[in-house]
Design a protein around this motif. Structure first.
Motif, PDB file in Angstrom:
ATOM      1  N   TYR A  93      55.150  45.265  42.674  1.00 37.25           N
ATOM      2  CA  TYR A  93      54.333  43.914  41.850  1.00 37.25           C
ATOM      3  C   TYR A  93      54.884  43.876  40.995  1.00 37.25           C
ATOM      4  N   ASP A  94      55.019  43.857  39.456  1.00 39.49           N
ATOM      5  CA  ASP A  94      55.716  43.907  38.624  1.00 39.49           C
ATOM      6  C   ASP A  94      56.739  43.629  38.163  1.00 39.49           C
ATOM      7  N   ASP A  95      57.351  44.792  39.181  1.00 38.18           N
ATOM      8  CA  ASP A  95      59.658  44.544  39.187  1.00 38.18           C
ATOM      9  C   ASP A  95      59.617  42.860  39.140  1.00 38.18           C
ATOM     10  N   ALA A 120      42.624  34.844  37.887  1.00 38.83           N
ATOM     11  CA  ALA A 120      42.304  36.038  37.738  1.00 38.83           C
ATOM     12  C   ALA A 120      43.699  36.487  38.220  1.00 38.83           C
ATOM     13  N   GLU A 121      44.479  35.875  38.426  1.00 37.84           N
ATOM     14  CA  GLU A 121      46.447  36.323  38.924  1.00 37.84           C
ATOM     15  C   GLU A 121      47.183  36.846  37.611  1.00 37.84           C
ATOM     16  N   LEU A 122      46.733  35.928  36.507  1.00 39.46           N
ATOM     17  CA  LEU A 122      47.296  35.813  35.494  1.00 39.46           C
ATOM     18  C   LEU A 122      46.757  36.916  34.532  1.00 39.46           C
ATOM     19  N   LEU A 123      45.616  36.736  34.537  1.00 35.96           N
ATOM     20  CA  LEU A 123      44.646  37.543  33.814  1.00 35.96           C
ATOM     21  C   LEU A 123      45.618  38.857  34.481  1.00 35.96           C
ATOM     22  N   SER A 124      46.144  39.974  35.775  1.00 35.12           N
ATOM     23  CA  SER A 124      45.945  40.980  35.747  1.00 35.12           C
ATOM     24  C   SER A 124      47.685  41.008  35.586  1.00 35.12           C
ATOM     25  N   ASP A 125      48.025  39.480  34.778  1.00 33.31           N
ATOM     26  CA  ASP A 125      49.549  40.285  34.793  1.00 33.31           C
ATOM     27  C   ASP A 125      49.877  39.908  33.113  1.00 33.31           C
ATOM     28  N   CYS A 126      48.857  39.986  32.313  1.00 29.07           N
ATOM     29  CA  CYS A 126      48.739  39.759  31.479  1.00 29.07           C
ATOM     30  C   CYS A 126      48.674  41.284  30.253  1.00 29.07           C
ATOM     31  N   LYS A 127      50.014  40.553  29.292  1.00 31.81           N
ATOM     32  CA  LYS A 127      50.298  42.273  29.228  1.00 31.81           C
ATOM     33  C   LYS A 127      50.175  42.111  27.893  1.00 31.81           C
ATOM     34  N   LEU A 154      42.376  45.003  28.142  1.00 29.44           N
ATOM     35  CA  LEU A 154      42.432  45.387  26.775  1.00 29.44           C
ATOM     36  C   LEU A 154      42.872  47.301  26.997  1.00 29.44           C
ATOM     37  N   ARG A 155      42.164  47.516  27.590  1.00 30.58           N
ATOM     38  CA  ARG A 155      42.657  49.005  27.912  1.00 30.58           C
ATOM     39  C   ARG A 155      43.990  48.842  28.502  1.00 30.58           C
ATOM     40  N   ARG A 156      44.944  48.222  29.085  1.00 30.36           N
ATOM     41  CA  ARG A 156      46.623  47.840  29.274  1.00 30.36           C
ATOM     42  C   ARG A 156      46.874  47.762  27.588  1.00 30.36           C
ATOM     43  N   GLY A 157      46.168  47.803  26.231  1.00 33.03           N
ATOM     44  CA  GLY A 157      46.795  47.691  25.449  1.00 33.03           C
ATOM     45  C   GLY A 157      47.135  45.768  24.839  1.00 33.03           C
ATOM     46  N   SER A 158      46.499  44.911  25.781  1.00 32.13           N
ATOM     47  CA  SER A 158      46.714  43.679  25.620  1.00 32.13           C
ATOM     48  C   SER A 158      45.726  43.332  24.512  1.00 32.13           C
ATOM     49  N   ALA A 159      45.699  42.640  23.551  1.00 33.93           N
ATOM     50  CA  ALA A 159      45.004  41.538  22.838  1.00 33.93           C
ATOM     51  C   ALA A 159      44.013  40.290  23.395  1.00 33.93           C
ATOM     52  N   MET A 160      43.133  40.385  22.286  1.00 30.85           N
ATOM     53  CA  MET A 160      42.205  39.148  23.169  1.00 30.85           C
ATOM     54  C   MET A 160      41.386  38.600  22.258  1.00 30.85           C
ATOM     55  N   THR A 204      53.281  32.230  27.730  1.00 32.17           N
ATOM     56  CA  THR A 204      53.775  31.167  28.347  1.00 32.17           C
ATOM     57  C   THR A 204      53.432  30.780  29.307  1.00 32.17           C
ATOM     58  N   VAL A 205      51.805  31.346  29.422  1.00 32.26           N
ATOM     59  CA  VAL A 205      51.401  29.974  30.217  1.00 32.26           C
ATOM     60  C   VAL A 205      49.986  29.721  29.847  1.00 32.26           C
ATOM     61  N   ALA A 206      49.972  28.828  29.836  1.00 37.29           N
ATOM     62  CA  ALA A 206      48.639  28.009  29.023  1.00 37.29           C
ATOM     63  C   ALA A 206      47.466  27.455  30.367  1.00 37.29           C
ATOM     64  N   VAL A 207      46.379  27.153  30.510  1.00 39.22           N
ATOM     65  CA  VAL A 207      45.166  26.470  31.545  1.00 39.22           C
ATOM     66  C   VAL A 207      44.606  26.336  30.564  1.00 39.22           C
ATOM     67  N   VAL A 208      44.432  25.038  31.051  1.00 36.65           N
ATOM     68  CA  VAL A 208      43.561  23.179  30.226  1.00 36.65           C
ATOM     69  C   VAL A 208      42.797  23.079  31.089  1.00 36.65           C
ATOM     70  N   ALA A 209      40.832  22.435  30.887  1.00 39.84           N
ATOM     71  CA  ALA A 209      40.257  22.326  31.865  1.00 39.84           C
ATOM     72  C   ALA A 209      40.849  20.275  31.654  1.00 39.84           C
TER      73      ALA A 209
END
Length: 310
Positions: A93-95, A120-127, A154-160, A204-209
């Motif tokens: 999927y990542d490729d 949820a999709e964006l979160l799973s793709d966030c690196k 966070l376990r994937r090494g992403s900052a939050m 790269t992508v922002a979600v605004v209410a």
């Protein structure tokens, strides 16, 4: 099968106990069939030659508890193995290059379910990094649902980094969530100012209410617009207060209200600042008036100012 007896099952079991621990099959009416089946499934009744005998709830409870614990263990083991089993699919999927927004700028999305799925999709793709500005109350159920995904991020090494308002930071569920997340490396601060709900993924992508009830959102892809929103977040982050979430909850809302009143803010301004309704603020102010023995808002603000100077 239900894990506990319902109203009909309880009534039938109590009838068996009242009859000396036995029910005769001939005495049962057709409308008792469902309750009978439920009690047999739970093991609270056992068949006999003449009908049915009541079984000790303690022994049935021990058996059911053991079965549930065994099932829970199986589910936990499966949950731990699932990421590993899905990893080959995740790499494939990542490729695949992600299609950009049709307009290249922004996509308007309506419906809470659809918005949550896309997030949820964006979160799973966030690196690399997730920036989150979360004003107002944070429902405990939502935090429980978000925690596994956030920990995986966070376990994937992403900052939050996450911003809350004082009204959320005074909630026990938020404090517990923040304590867990900061323990995994996230950073969570409190900003005593109004701001809009916003998420930024990897800058790269922002979600605004786009609606107060979170049923509409704008997914922004334009690099210049996303950079502007990141700048807004960074400005707010720099002004936000650092909180030791592992030590104790943040200041109670009533104390925050008292401090704002002491600074000269009106009831409406305090409500806007804390992201609360004026009715909620009025209730807190009423408690403060009783505590300090004053009648007017002016007197209360004067009294709170005096306390701070002292």
């Amino acid at each position: 099968m239900s894990d506990e007896p319902g109203t009909a099952e309880r009534a039938l079991y109590l009838a068996a106990v009242a009859a000396g621990g036995h029910l005769r099959a001939a005495d049962l009416t057709p409308d008792a069939d469902a309750a009978l089946d439920g009690l047999l499934d739970l093991g609270l009744l056992a068949p006999t030659a003449a009908g049915y005998a009541a079984v000790s709830p303690r022994s049935a409870g021990d058996r059911l508890g053991a079965e549930l614990r065994s099932e829970a263990t199986r589910l936990l083991v499966g949950a731990e193995r699932l990421p590993e089993l899905l990893e080959p699919l995740a790499r494939a999927y990542d490729d695949v290059p992600r299609p950009s927004s049709p307009s290249g700028e922004a996509t308007h999305v309506e419906g809470g379910v659809t918005i949550r799925q896309r997030v949820a999709e964006l979160l799973s793709d966030c690196k690399e990094e997730l920036l989150a500005a979360q004003p107002g109350h944070r429902p405990a159920a939502g935090l429980r649902m978000a925690m596994p995904q956030d920990i995986a991020l966070l376990r994937r090494g992403s900052a939050m980094r996450t911003l809350y308002q004082p009204v959320a930071a005074a909630d026990r569920a938020v404090v517990q969530y923040a304590a867990v997340m900061t323990g995994h490396g996230a950073r969570v601060r409190v900003l005593d100012e109004p701001y809009r709900r916003m998420l930024v993924f990897d800058r790269t992508v922002a979600v605004v209410a786009a609606a107060d009830d979170d049923t509409k959102a704008v997914f922004v892809h334009d690099p210049a617009a996303v950079a502007f929103l990141v700048g807004v977040f960074e400005r707010d982050w720099a002004r936000a207060a650092v909180v030791d979430w592992s030590a104790a909850p943040a200041d109670p809302v009533t104390i925050r209200i008292g401090r704002l009143l002491a600074a000269g803010l009106t009831q409406r301004a305090v409500a806007t600042r804390l992201g609360l309704s004026e009715r909620t603020i009025a209730a807190h102010i009423s408690r403060l008036r009783s505590r300090h023995g004053v009648q007017t808002l002016f007197q209360l603000g004067w009294r709170m100012r005096g306390e701070q100077r002292g």
